[in-house]
Design a protein around this motif. Structure first.
Motif, mmCIF file in Angstrom:
data_model
loop_
_atom_site.group_PDB
_atom_site.id
_atom_site.type_symbol
_atom_site.label_atom_id
_atom_site.label_comp_id
_atom_site.label_asym_id
_atom_site.label_seq_id
_atom_site.Cartn_x
_atom_site.Cartn_y
_atom_site.Cartn_z
ATOM 1 N N PRO A 20 58.238 42.396 -23.913
ATOM 2 C CA PRO A 20 59.643 42.774 -24.104
ATOM 3 C C PRO A 20 60.538 41.532 -24.094
ATOM 4 N N GLU A 21 61.628 41.619 -24.817
ATOM 5 C CA GLU A 21 62.542 40.494 -24.963
ATOM 6 C C GLU A 21 63.056 39.979 -23.614
ATOM 7 N N ALA A 22 63.324 40.871 -22.670
ATOM 8 C CA ALA A 22 63.849 40.459 -21.366
ATOM 9 C C ALA A 22 62.862 39.564 -20.614
ATOM 10 N N ILE A 23 61.586 39.838 -20.750
ATOM 11 C CA ILE A 23 60.581 39.013 -20.071
ATOM 12 C C ILE A 23 60.475 37.650 -20.743
ATOM 13 N N LEU A 24 60.499 37.621 -22.064
ATOM 14 C CA LEU A 24 60.463 36.346 -22.783
ATOM 15 C C LEU A 24 61.678 35.485 -22.442
ATOM 16 N N LYS A 25 62.847 36.117 -22.404
ATOM 17 C CA LYS A 25 64.069 35.371 -22.094
ATOM 18 C C LYS A 25 64.083 34.899 -20.642
ATOM 19 N N THR A 26 63.472 35.679 -19.756
ATOM 20 C CA THR A 26 63.352 35.242 -18.361
ATOM 21 C C THR A 26 62.501 33.978 -18.292
ATOM 22 N N ALA A 27 61.395 33.959 -19.029
ATOM 23 C CA ALA A 27 60.532 32.779 -19.069
ATOM 24 C C ALA A 27 61.292 31.579 -19.632
ATOM 25 N N GLN A 28 62.082 31.806 -20.683
ATOM 26 C CA GLN A 28 62.878 30.720 -21.264
ATOM 27 C C GLN A 28 63.900 30.207 -20.257
ATOM 28 N N ALA A 29 64.562 31.110 -19.551
ATOM 29 C CA ALA A 29 65.566 30.715 -18.560
ATOM 30 C C ALA A 29 64.920 29.907 -17.428
ATOM 31 N N LYS A 30 63.759 30.349 -16.961
ATOM 32 C CA LYS A 30 63.059 29.612 -15.906
ATOM 33 C C LYS A 30 62.676 28.214 -16.383
ATOM 34 N N ASP A 31 62.255 28.104 -17.637
ATOM 35 C CA ASP A 31 61.894 26.809 -18.201
ATOM 36 C C ASP A 31 63.106 25.880 -18.260
ATOM 37 N N ARG A 52 71.951 38.535 -15.745
ATOM 38 C CA ARG A 52 71.451 38.007 -14.471
ATOM 39 C C ARG A 52 70.536 39.014 -13.785
ATOM 40 N N SER A 53 70.890 40.291 -13.890
ATOM 41 C CA SER A 53 70.071 41.311 -13.220
ATOM 42 C C SER A 53 68.652 41.357 -13.804
ATOM 43 N N ALA A 54 68.536 41.222 -15.125
ATOM 44 C CA ALA A 54 67.205 41.195 -15.742
ATOM 45 C C ALA A 54 66.441 39.946 -15.305
ATOM 46 N N PHE A 55 67.137 38.814 -15.234
ATOM 47 C CA PHE A 55 66.486 37.579 -14.784
ATOM 48 C C PHE A 55 65.915 37.757 -13.380
ATOM 49 N N TYR A 56 66.736 38.273 -12.463
ATOM 50 C CA TYR A 56 66.278 38.438 -11.079
ATOM 51 C C TYR A 56 65.196 39.509 -10.962
ATOM 52 N N LYS A 57 65.206 40.483 -11.858
ATOM 53 C CA LYS A 57 64.177 41.522 -11.841
ATOM 54 C C LYS A 57 62.805 40.945 -12.195
ATOM 55 N N ARG A 59 61.955 37.389 -12.625
ATOM 56 C CA ARG A 59 61.688 35.965 -12.372
ATOM 57 C C ARG A 59 60.450 35.700 -11.519
ATOM 58 N N ASP A 60 60.156 36.567 -10.550
ATOM 59 C CA ASP A 60 59.009 36.323 -9.681
ATOM 60 C C ASP A 60 57.693 36.796 -10.282
ATOM 61 N N GLY A 61 57.739 37.396 -11.467
ATOM 62 C CA GLY A 61 56.520 37.898 -12.088
ATOM 63 C C GLY A 61 56.179 37.236 -13.404
ATOM 64 N N VAL A 62 56.971 36.257 -13.829
ATOM 65 C CA VAL A 62 56.749 35.600 -15.116
ATOM 66 C C VAL A 62 56.391 34.140 -14.861
ATOM 67 N N PHE A 63 55.198 33.741 -15.338
ATOM 68 C CA PHE A 63 54.737 32.376 -15.163
ATOM 69 C C PHE A 63 54.174 31.877 -16.483
ATOM 70 N N PRO A 64 54.465 30.637 -16.846
ATOM 71 C CA PRO A 64 53.894 30.113 -18.086
ATOM 72 C C PRO A 64 52.409 29.848 -17.903
ATOM 73 N N LEU A 65 51.662 30.020 -18.972
ATOM 74 C CA LEU A 65 50.238 29.692 -18.957
ATOM 75 C C LEU A 65 50.104 28.198 -19.215
ATOM 76 N N GLN A 66 49.435 27.517 -18.318
ATOM 77 C CA GLN A 66 49.250 26.077 -18.460
ATOM 78 C C GLN A 66 48.018 25.793 -19.309
#
Length: 151
Positions: A20-31, A52-57, A59-66
């Motif tokens: 979903p777009e919100a998860i992708l954008k959360t990953a972008q914001a964290k980056d 901001r609410s989507a980011f905080y929802k 943020r703790d579950g989205v991690f980039p694959l190294q």
């Protein structure tokens, strides 16, 4: 992750184009935040077009694959009972998984429980990260294990 939460917390490898777009954008914001391109969460979410609410929802579950060729370092936070040999069992479990221990930080035990943070390089690990976390959680004397960071 505590022993009872162990079966509930799982990790999946998912292609970005099906998220979903919100998860992708959360990953972008964290980056953006991690690279210091912005100073605040507000600036990051504004830049990527996310609430901001989507980011905080998410943020703790989205991690980039190294890239495994570059190596991956994870930080594990653990609460261990203050008894002889428990830390040794933890270190042996990590070593048996073919992970490389980089740092160990241990605090003085309080009320029979000590906090330990271990940084581990997992690029050559012979088991999955989920399996390592489960193996650590299953050790007698390990009260809690959490994945707290990845580099």
């Amino acid at each position: 992750m505590s022993k009872r939460d162990n079966d509930e917390q799982k990790f999946f490898l998912v292609r970005a184009d099906i998220l979903p777009e919100a998860i992708l954008k959360t990953a972008q914001a964290k980056d953006i935040i991690s690279k210091g391109k912005v100073e605040t969460v507000n600036q990051a979410v504004d830049k990527v077009g996310l609430s901001r609410s989507a980011f905080y929802k998410y943020r703790d579950g989205v991690f980039p694959l190294q890239d495994p060729l570059k190596g991956t370092i994870v930080s594990l936070s653990m609460l261990l009972e203050h008894r002889a040999g428990i830390l040794s069992q933890v270190l042996n479990t990590i070593a048996r998984a073919n992970a490389n221990i980089l740092t160990i930080n241990q605090n003085i035990p309080l009320q029979g429980v000590g906090h330990v943070t271990i940084s581990v390089e997992i690029a050559q690990m012979s088991v999955s990260l989920d399996k390592l976390l489960k193996n650590l959680s299953d050790l007698a004397g390990v009260v809690k294990v959490e994945l707290v960071g990845q580099a």
